[in-house]
Design a protein around this motif. Sequence first.
Motif, PDB file in Angstrom:
ATOM      1  N   GLU A  17       0.984  -1.150  -0.073  1.00 27.56           N
ATOM      2  CA  GLU A  17       0.025  -0.171  -0.024  1.00 27.56           C
ATOM      3  C   GLU A  17       0.956   1.271   0.082  1.00 27.56           C
ATOM      4  N   ILE A  18       1.878   1.227   0.576  1.00 34.51           N
ATOM      5  CA  ILE A  18       3.119   2.222   0.715  1.00 34.51           C
ATOM      6  C   ILE A  18       3.546   2.628  -0.898  1.00 34.51           C
ATOM      7  N   VAL A  19       3.622   1.530  -1.607  1.00 37.26           N
ATOM      8  CA  VAL A  19       4.273   1.621  -3.195  1.00 37.26           C
ATOM      9  C   VAL A  19       2.869   2.369  -3.728  1.00 37.26           C
ATOM     10  N   ARG A  20       1.744   1.485  -3.534  1.00 40.97           N
ATOM     11  CA  ARG A  20       0.712   2.081  -4.418  1.00 40.97           C
ATOM     12  C   ARG A  20       0.434   3.718  -4.190  1.00 40.97           C
ATOM     13  N   GLN A  21       0.442   3.983  -2.919  1.00 43.99           N
ATOM     14  CA  GLN A  21       0.191   5.490  -2.780  1.00 43.99           C
ATOM     15  C   GLN A  21       1.180   6.378  -3.338  1.00 43.99           C
ATOM     16  N   LEU A  22       2.419   5.868  -3.089  1.00 45.63           N
ATOM     17  CA  LEU A  22       3.455   6.899  -3.611  1.00 45.63           C
ATOM     18  C   LEU A  22       3.447   6.939  -4.987  1.00 45.63           C
ATOM     19  N   ALA A  23       2.972   5.736  -5.476  1.00 43.20           N
ATOM     20  CA  ALA A  23       3.191   5.609  -7.120  1.00 43.20           C
ATOM     21  C   ALA A  23       2.105   6.487  -7.752  1.00 43.20           C
ATOM     22  N   ALA A  24       1.126   6.879  -6.764  1.00 42.94           N
ATOM     23  CA  ALA A  24      -0.176   7.817  -7.445  1.00 42.94           C
ATOM     24  C   ALA A  24       0.587   9.261  -7.798  1.00 42.94           C
ATOM     25  N   ASN A  25       1.645   9.582  -7.145  1.00 49.16           N
ATOM     26  CA  ASN A  25       2.316  10.894  -7.777  1.00 49.16           C
ATOM     27  C   ASN A  25       3.356  10.658  -8.548  1.00 49.16           C
ATOM     28  N   PRO A  26       3.070  11.265  -9.923  1.00 47.26           N
ATOM     29  CA  PRO A  26       3.791  10.781 -11.196  1.00 47.26           C
ATOM     30  C   PRO A  26       5.241  11.267 -11.105  1.00 47.26           C
ATOM     31  N   ASN A  27       5.437  12.259  -9.848  1.00 54.35           N
ATOM     32  CA  ASN A  27       6.817  12.618  -9.799  1.00 54.35           C
ATOM     33  C   ASN A  27       7.756  11.677  -9.252  1.00 54.35           C
ATOM     34  N   ASN A  28       7.086  10.791  -8.468  1.00 48.16           N
ATOM     35  CA  ASN A  28       7.856   9.638  -7.843  1.00 48.16           C
ATOM     36  C   ASN A  28       8.233   8.668  -8.678  1.00 48.16           C
ATOM     37  N   THR A  29       9.375   8.138  -8.283  1.00 41.53           N
ATOM     38  CA  THR A  29       9.682   6.669  -9.038  1.00 41.53           C
ATOM     39  C   THR A  29      10.064   5.913  -7.704  1.00 41.53           C
ATOM     40  N   VAL A  30       9.348   4.720  -7.808  1.00 45.30           N
ATOM     41  CA  VAL A  30       9.232   3.806  -6.512  1.00 45.30           C
ATOM     42  C   VAL A  30      10.028   2.410  -6.673  1.00 45.30           C
ATOM     43  N   TYR A  31      11.099   2.299  -6.100  1.00 50.38           N
ATOM     44  CA  TYR A  31      11.743   0.886  -6.432  1.00 50.38           C
ATOM     45  C   TYR A  31      11.317   0.082  -5.322  1.00 50.38           C
ATOM     46  N   VAL A  32      10.768  -1.040  -5.255  1.00 42.83           N
ATOM     47  CA  VAL A  32      10.040  -1.838  -4.410  1.00 42.83           C
ATOM     48  C   VAL A  32      10.683  -3.324  -4.470  1.00 42.83           C
ATOM     49  N   THR A  33      11.061  -3.833  -3.317  1.00 40.18           N
ATOM     50  CA  THR A  33      11.647  -5.150  -3.291  1.00 40.18           C
ATOM     51  C   THR A  33      10.468  -6.284  -3.018  1.00 40.18           C
ATOM     52  N   ALA A  34      10.753  -7.450  -3.430  1.00 43.60           N
ATOM     53  CA  ALA A  34       9.889  -8.678  -2.872  1.00 43.60           C
ATOM     54  C   ALA A  34      10.672 -10.007  -2.960  1.00 43.60           C
ATOM     55  N   ARG A  35      10.686 -10.948  -2.233  1.00 39.85           N
ATOM     56  CA  ARG A  35      11.418 -12.001  -2.549  1.00 39.85           C
ATOM     57  C   ARG A  35      11.159 -13.007  -3.634  1.00 39.85           C
ATOM     58  N   ASN A  36       9.933 -12.796  -4.121  1.00 42.92           N
ATOM     59  CA  ASN A  36       9.570 -13.449  -5.279  1.00 42.92           C
ATOM     60  C   ASN A  36       8.699 -12.626  -6.351  1.00 42.92           C
ATOM     61  N   VAL A  37       9.286 -11.919  -7.190  1.00 45.63           N
ATOM     62  CA  VAL A  37       8.691 -10.553  -7.935  1.00 45.63           C
ATOM     63  C   VAL A  37       7.406 -11.521  -8.457  1.00 45.63           C
ATOM     64  N   GLU A  38       7.846 -12.462  -9.278  1.00 42.18           N
ATOM     65  CA  GLU A  38       6.534 -13.042 -10.180  1.00 42.18           C
ATOM     66  C   GLU A  38       5.522 -13.661  -9.516  1.00 42.18           C
ATOM     67  N   LYS A  39       5.931 -14.071  -8.286  1.00 40.50           N
ATOM     68  CA  LYS A  39       4.680 -14.968  -7.516  1.00 40.50           C
ATOM     69  C   LYS A  39       4.019 -13.902  -6.786  1.00 40.50           C
ATOM     70  N   SER A  40       4.521 -12.582  -6.523  1.00 38.56           N
ATOM     71  CA  SER A  40       3.845 -11.558  -5.774  1.00 38.56           C
ATOM     72  C   SER A  40       2.818 -10.914  -6.683  1.00 38.56           C
ATOM     73  N   VAL A  41       1.743 -11.672  -6.751  1.00 41.10           N
ATOM     74  CA  VAL A  41       0.550 -11.261  -7.721  1.00 41.10           C
ATOM     75  C   VAL A  41      -0.077  -9.596  -7.431  1.00 41.10           C
ATOM     76  N   HIS A  42      -0.129  -9.351  -6.246  1.00 43.47           N
ATOM     77  CA  HIS A  42      -0.761  -7.985  -5.698  1.00 43.47           C
ATOM     78  C   HIS A  42       0.365  -6.864  -6.351  1.00 43.47           C
ATOM     79  N   LEU A  43       1.602  -7.123  -6.263  1.00 42.59           N
ATOM     80  CA  LEU A  43       2.674  -6.221  -6.472  1.00 42.59           C
ATOM     81  C   LEU A  43       2.599  -6.203  -7.996  1.00 42.59           C
ATOM     82  N   VAL A  44       2.493  -7.190  -8.705  1.00 42.61           N
ATOM     83  CA  VAL A  44       2.529  -7.180 -10.253  1.00 42.61           C
ATOM     84  C   VAL A  44       1.424  -6.522 -10.585  1.00 42.61           C
ATOM     85  N   LYS A  45       0.365  -6.408 -10.041  1.00 43.60           N
ATOM     86  CA  LYS A  45      -0.813  -5.491 -10.520  1.00 43.60           C
ATOM     87  C   LYS A  45      -0.830  -4.114 -10.173  1.00 43.60           C
ATOM     88  N   VAL A  46       0.086  -3.991  -9.001  1.00 46.33           N
ATOM     89  CA  VAL A  46       0.206  -2.433  -8.610  1.00 46.33           C
ATOM     90  C   VAL A  46       1.396  -1.842  -9.715  1.00 46.33           C
TER      91      VAL A  46
END
Length: 270
Positions: A17-46
């Motif tokens: 949710e931190i990522v989702r809210q930060l990304a709503a501002n187009p001036n922000n670039t958000v680097y986000v980590t996950a242990r398994n990016v492909e399997k992080s289905v909610h993150l893939v959608k965000v």
Amino acid sequence: MPTYYAVIGGSRGVGLEIVRQLAANPNNTVYVTARNVEKSVHLVKVVQDAPAQNVVPLQVDVVDHRSLKAAAEQVAQATGGALDVLIHNAAKMDYANGNQFRSLTEYDSMDALDAEFIEAFKVNTLGAIHSIDAFLPLLRKGSTKKIIIISTGGGERNIVWQARLNMTAAYGVTKCAENMVMTKYAAELVDEGFVVAAISPGVVDVTGTNPSPPSAEELADLKRITDKIVKNIPNYGDNPLTPEQSVKKVLGIVHSLGPQDTATFHSVRG
Ligand SMILES: NC(=O)c1ccc[n+]([C@@H]2O[C@H](COP(=O)([O-])OP(=O)(O)OC[C@H]3O[C@@H](n4cnc5c(N)ncnc54)[C@H](OP(=O)(O)O)[C@@H]3O)[C@@H](O)[C@H]2O)c1
């Protein structure tokens, strides 16, 4: 000027949710980590839905300091070596073996207690050090020099005592140590104008992005904890926050903090 954020542990729950809210501002670039990016289905959608396509996922396990160094190098290459804000959110919230909620006297054996404490220390305490260490050279070149640790009242001595919170022993002890990590880095970096602070998101219902629905046992354990907090801290509020409600407040605090606030602990519950 774009603002560069890194959110460590953003596959689900509060971090997502931190990522989702930060990304709503187009001036922000958000680097986000996950242990398994492909399997992080909610993150893939965000990542897909980000209006400015400004979310970049990276594979990291915070126990593995090399994976954080590799992620930091990738970020540095994309940003010219700088990062403005680091938000360390990853924590061991693993209910699978039932040990997450246990008090010091509830473990089946001392070996089981040792194993839980060691694993929790690796993720919750060393993980924060690995993450700050990897991104520190980038933060030194950033404009805001902000390091935020997503903490918990469950790691604060006064709150634990006030709530008589004997449960979640390994989590509480290692999150308490994480608060000390925050304080040590604050002391290390105060003369460079850094703000290093901890923010508790309050009790948040993150079941919506859990990999599997909570078991009846887990729900009963959660209730045991919230009942105890509500009974002993009557003004705490008994309803868990939604991730959206909590993170709005968390980010309000993040944005308000300046160098004068270094080494402080904040809670969205006030
Ligand atoms: N929810 C609450 O009521 C509450 C209350 C107080 C404080 N907090 C704090 O809020 C933060 C987020 O908690 P949450 O409730 O959102 O939990 P969650 O939904 O279980 O999310 C935990 C996050 O940590 C990541 N993580 C776990 N182990 C990791 C590791 N070894 N390396 C990298 N990432 C790892 C998970 O990634 P994977 O998908 O790879 O497992 C996931 O993204 C934590 O710091 C917690 O202490 C939460």
